[in-house]
Design a protein around this motif. Structure first.
Motif, PDB file in Angstrom:
ATOM      1  N   ASP A   1       0.698  -0.945   0.125  1.00  0.00           N
ATOM      2  CA  ASP A   1      -0.658   0.361  -0.566  1.00  0.00           C
ATOM      3  C   ASP A   1       0.989   1.179  -0.013  1.00  0.00           C
ATOM      4  O   ASP A   1       2.402   0.782   0.192  1.00  0.00           O
ATOM      5  CB  ASP A   1      -1.189  -0.447   0.984  1.00  0.00           C
ATOM      6  CG  ASP A   1      -1.537   1.490   1.345  1.00  0.00           C
ATOM      7  OD1 ASP A   1      -2.253   1.727   0.337  1.00  0.00           O
ATOM      8  OD2 ASP A   1      -1.488   1.777   2.792  1.00  0.00           O
TER       9      ASP A   1
ATOM     10  N   ASP B   1     -12.632   9.486  -0.864  1.00  0.00           N
ATOM     11  CA  ASP B   1     -12.768   7.912  -1.182  1.00  0.00           C
ATOM     12  C   ASP B   1     -13.496   7.992  -2.780  1.00  0.00           C
ATOM     13  O   ASP B   1     -13.251   6.814  -3.605  1.00  0.00           O
ATOM     14  CB  ASP B   1     -13.273   7.460   0.164  1.00  0.00           C
ATOM     15  CG  ASP B   1     -13.404   6.746   1.041  1.00  0.00           C
ATOM     16  OD1 ASP B   1     -11.693   6.816   1.003  1.00  0.00           O
ATOM     17  OD2 ASP B   1     -13.638   6.943   1.823  1.00  0.00           O
TER      18      ASP B   1
ATOM     19  N   ASP C   1     -11.001   8.249  -4.899  1.00  0.00           N
ATOM     20  CA  ASP C   1     -10.489   7.110  -5.145  1.00  0.00           C
ATOM     21  C   ASP C   1     -10.685   5.730  -6.065  1.00  0.00           C
ATOM     22  O   ASP C   1     -10.172   5.390  -6.653  1.00  0.00           O
ATOM     23  CB  ASP C   1     -10.354   6.380  -3.578  1.00  0.00           C
ATOM     24  CG  ASP C   1      -9.400   7.620  -3.244  1.00  0.00           C
ATOM     25  OD1 ASP C   1      -8.546   8.789  -3.964  1.00  0.00           O
ATOM     26  OD2 ASP C   1      -8.752   7.473  -1.818  1.00  0.00           O
ATOM     27  N   SER C   2     -11.902   6.226  -6.235  1.00  0.00           N
ATOM     28  CA  SER C   2     -13.255   5.524  -6.896  1.00  0.00           C
ATOM     29  C   SER C   2     -12.987   5.142  -8.290  1.00  0.00           C
ATOM     30  O   SER C   2     -13.577   5.318  -9.313  1.00  0.00           O
ATOM     31  CB  SER C   2     -14.478   4.691  -6.463  1.00  0.00           C
ATOM     32  OG  SER C   2     -14.155   4.275  -4.966  1.00  0.00           O
TER      33      SER C   2
ATOM     34  N   ASN D   1      -5.128   2.504  -2.985  1.00  0.00           N
ATOM     35  CA  ASN D   1      -6.329   3.435  -3.008  1.00  0.00           C
ATOM     36  C   ASN D   1      -5.889   4.806  -3.401  1.00  0.00           C
ATOM     37  O   ASN D   1      -5.752   5.535  -2.313  1.00  0.00           O
ATOM     38  CB  ASN D   1      -7.785   2.909  -2.278  1.00  0.00           C
ATOM     39  CG  ASN D   1      -8.505   1.936  -1.870  1.00  0.00           C
ATOM     40  OD1 ASN D   1      -7.958   0.801  -3.257  1.00  0.00           O
ATOM     41  ND2 ASN D   1      -9.226   1.476  -1.006  1.00  0.00           N
TER      42      ASN D   1
ATOM     43  N   SER E   1      -5.951   2.430  -7.940  1.00  0.00           N
ATOM     44  CA  SER E   1      -7.732   2.276  -8.055  1.00  0.00           C
ATOM     45  C   SER E   1      -8.722   3.234  -8.617  1.00  0.00           C
ATOM     46  O   SER E   1      -9.327   2.483  -9.608  1.00  0.00           O
ATOM     47  CB  SER E   1      -8.219   2.530  -6.247  1.00  0.00           C
ATOM     48  OG  SER E   1      -8.578   3.892  -5.902  1.00  0.00           O
TER      49      SER E   1
ATOM     50  N   ARG F   1     -11.118   1.556 -11.601  1.00  0.00           N
ATOM     51  CA  ARG F   1     -12.084   1.622 -10.780  1.00  0.00           C
ATOM     52  C   ARG F   1     -12.363   0.302 -10.284  1.00  0.00           C
ATOM     53  O   ARG F   1     -13.818   0.436 -10.695  1.00  0.00           O
ATOM     54  CB  ARG F   1     -13.047   2.248 -12.336  1.00  0.00           C
ATOM     55  CG  ARG F   1     -13.513   3.727 -12.802  1.00  0.00           C
ATOM     56  CD  ARG F   1     -14.320   4.150 -13.983  1.00  0.00           C
ATOM     57  NE  ARG F   1     -13.970   5.326 -14.658  1.00  0.00           N
ATOM     58  CZ  ARG F   1     -14.642   6.176 -13.557  1.00  0.00           C
ATOM     59  NH1 ARG F   1     -15.467   6.289 -12.825  1.00  0.00           N
ATOM     60  NH2 ARG F   1     -14.763   7.656 -14.002  1.00  0.00           N
ATOM     61  N   LYS F   2     -11.399   0.218  -9.074  1.00  0.00           N
ATOM     62  CA  LYS F   2     -11.494  -0.589  -8.772  1.00  0.00           C
ATOM     63  C   LYS F   2     -11.002   0.003  -7.348  1.00  0.00           C
ATOM     64  O   LYS F   2      -9.887   0.377  -7.648  1.00  0.00           O
ATOM     65  CB  LYS F   2     -11.096  -2.383  -8.924  1.00  0.00           C
ATOM     66  CG  LYS F   2     -11.669  -2.940 -10.711  1.00  0.00           C
ATOM     67  CD  LYS F   2     -11.446  -4.328 -10.785  1.00  0.00           C
ATOM     68  CE  LYS F   2     -11.510  -4.550 -12.247  1.00  0.00           C
ATOM     69  NZ  LYS F   2     -11.724  -3.473 -13.600  1.00  0.00           N
ATOM     70  N   ARG F   3     -11.083  -0.904  -6.124  1.00  0.00           N
ATOM     71  CA  ARG F   3     -10.691  -0.830  -4.962  1.00  0.00           C
ATOM     72  C   ARG F   3     -10.463  -1.635  -4.111  1.00  0.00           C
ATOM     73  O   ARG F   3     -11.800  -2.510  -4.019  1.00  0.00           O
ATOM     74  CB  ARG F   3     -11.259   0.997  -4.184  1.00  0.00           C
ATOM     75  CG  ARG F   3     -12.718   0.949  -3.936  1.00  0.00           C
ATOM     76  CD  ARG F   3     -13.464   2.181  -3.747  1.00  0.00           C
ATOM     77  NE  ARG F   3     -11.931   2.312  -2.079  1.00  0.00           N
ATOM     78  CZ  ARG F   3     -11.976   3.725  -1.582  1.00  0.00           C
ATOM     79  NH1 ARG F   3     -12.715   4.083  -2.986  1.00  0.00           N
ATOM     80  NH2 ARG F   3     -11.573   3.855  -0.780  1.00  0.00           N
ATOM     81  N   LYS F   4      -9.979  -1.742  -3.025  1.00  0.00           N
ATOM     82  CA  LYS F   4      -9.641  -2.268  -2.072  1.00  0.00           C
ATOM     83  C   LYS F   4     -10.973  -2.534  -1.126  1.00  0.00           C
ATOM     84  O   LYS F   4     -11.219  -0.980  -0.983  1.00  0.00           O
ATOM     85  CB  LYS F   4      -8.341  -2.232  -1.287  1.00  0.00           C
ATOM     86  CG  LYS F   4      -7.460  -2.284  -1.624  1.00  0.00           C
ATOM     87  CD  LYS F   4      -5.566  -2.177  -1.103  1.00  0.00           C
ATOM     88  CE  LYS F   4      -5.460  -0.128  -1.028  1.00  0.00           C
ATOM     89  NZ  LYS F   4      -4.513  -0.166  -0.783  1.00  0.00           N
TER      90      LYS F   4
ATOM     91  N   ILE G   1      -9.278  -5.864  -7.560  1.00  0.00           N
ATOM     92  CA  ILE G   1      -8.173  -5.373  -7.144  1.00  0.00           C
ATOM     93  C   ILE G   1      -6.937  -6.100  -6.882  1.00  0.00           C
ATOM     94  O   ILE G   1      -6.049  -5.806  -7.440  1.00  0.00           O
ATOM     95  CB  ILE G   1      -8.258  -4.067  -6.361  1.00  0.00           C
ATOM     96  CG1 ILE G   1      -7.197  -2.559  -7.438  1.00  0.00           C
ATOM     97  CG2 ILE G   1      -8.376  -4.031  -5.679  1.00  0.00           C
ATOM     98  CD1 ILE G   1      -7.432  -1.624  -6.989  1.00  0.00           C
TER      99      ILE G   1
ATOM    100  N   ASN H   1      -8.786  -3.920   4.350  1.00  0.00           N
ATOM    101  CA  ASN H   1      -8.013  -4.121   3.057  1.00  0.00           C
ATOM    102  C   ASN H   1      -6.767  -5.590   3.532  1.00  0.00           C
ATOM    103  O   ASN H   1      -5.931  -5.997   1.990  1.00  0.00           O
ATOM    104  CB  ASN H   1      -6.796  -2.605   2.573  1.00  0.00           C
ATOM    105  CG  ASN H   1      -7.949  -1.924   2.966  1.00  0.00           C
ATOM    106  OD1 ASN H   1      -8.955  -2.068   2.659  1.00  0.00           O
ATOM    107  ND2 ASN H   1      -7.306  -0.908   2.322  1.00  0.00           N
TER     108      ASN H   1
END
Length: 219
Positions: free
Chosen positions: A22, A62, A65-66, A126, A152, A156-159, A164, A188
């Protein structure tokens, strides 16, 4: 798989070949306060940086991040919090590099030692696609040390969603059983464990080094 707090001894079937990191709180010391302090009233900065954050900075981050766009989100932010706070949030995003004062102590050395040991190092974060460049702008040595990074906001995927982690394994041709993933957020870590990666909760560089040695990594 390991639990999220302690590494267990590796076997020949799951010898560690790669470590996935991370970013914020693990490789980079992210501090919202470092960006805002001195530019806005101390009391306001304290409120924004509090865990309950009544001004929605973390919530809107957030969304970024997405993969959502700042230009769209700032319209929603202004409607929710008003013009004055929208100016503060805009300042924060436009000066995002100031929230990254340093790498986490000991992590640059750990990356160097992993490279010397023949262990791959990768990133999984992310982070907004609009501000992620600040990480490598501030720390070019980090970009040089990592074989690649999944972000991310681009994907367009995220923990902590499985897709992801699976994308990361596929993109870098990694095998889950031979990978360690460090994150400072428990959910995560659990997400990594769920797809067969050795997910470990990050505390500091010394503990990460200890955990890797427990898994048989010779550093």
């Amino acid at each position: 798989m390991t639990d999220m707090t302690h590494a267990t001894e590796a076997t020949a079937d799951n010898a560690i070949t790669d470590v996935i990191f991370d970013f914020c709180g693990v490789l980079i010391d992210w501090q919202c306060r470092a960006c805002l302090a001195g530019h806005f009233p101390d009391e306001l900065v304290d409120e924004i940086c509090a865990d309950d954050d009544p001004y929605g900075f973390y919530r809107y981050e957030d969304h970024m991040d997405s993969g959502e766009e700042f230009a769209d989100l700032i319209v929603q932010y202004r409607e929710e919090f008003g013009d004055d706070m929208a100016k503060v949030f805009t300042y924060y995003i436009e000066h995002y590099a100031d929230s990254l004062p340093r790498m986490v102590p000991g992590m640059e050395e750990l990356l160097t030692d992993l490279h010397s040991a023949g262990i791959g190092a990768w990133g999984l974060t992310n982070w907004s696609h609009e501000t992620f460049h600040t990480a490598f702008d501030r720390f070019p040595q980090l970009e040089a040390a990592l074989g690649g990074t999944v972000v991310s906001g681009f994907e367009r995927k995220r923990k902590p969603n499985a897709d992801i982690y699976e994308l990361t394994l596929q993109r870098f041709s990694l095998q889950a059983a031979h990978c360690v993933f460090f994150d400072d957020t428990a959910r995560n870590v659990s997400g990594a464990n769920a797809v067969g990666i050795h997910g470990l909760l990050f505390a500091d560089a010394d503990m990460a080094r200890h955990d890797l040695r427990q898994l048989g990594v010779r550093i």
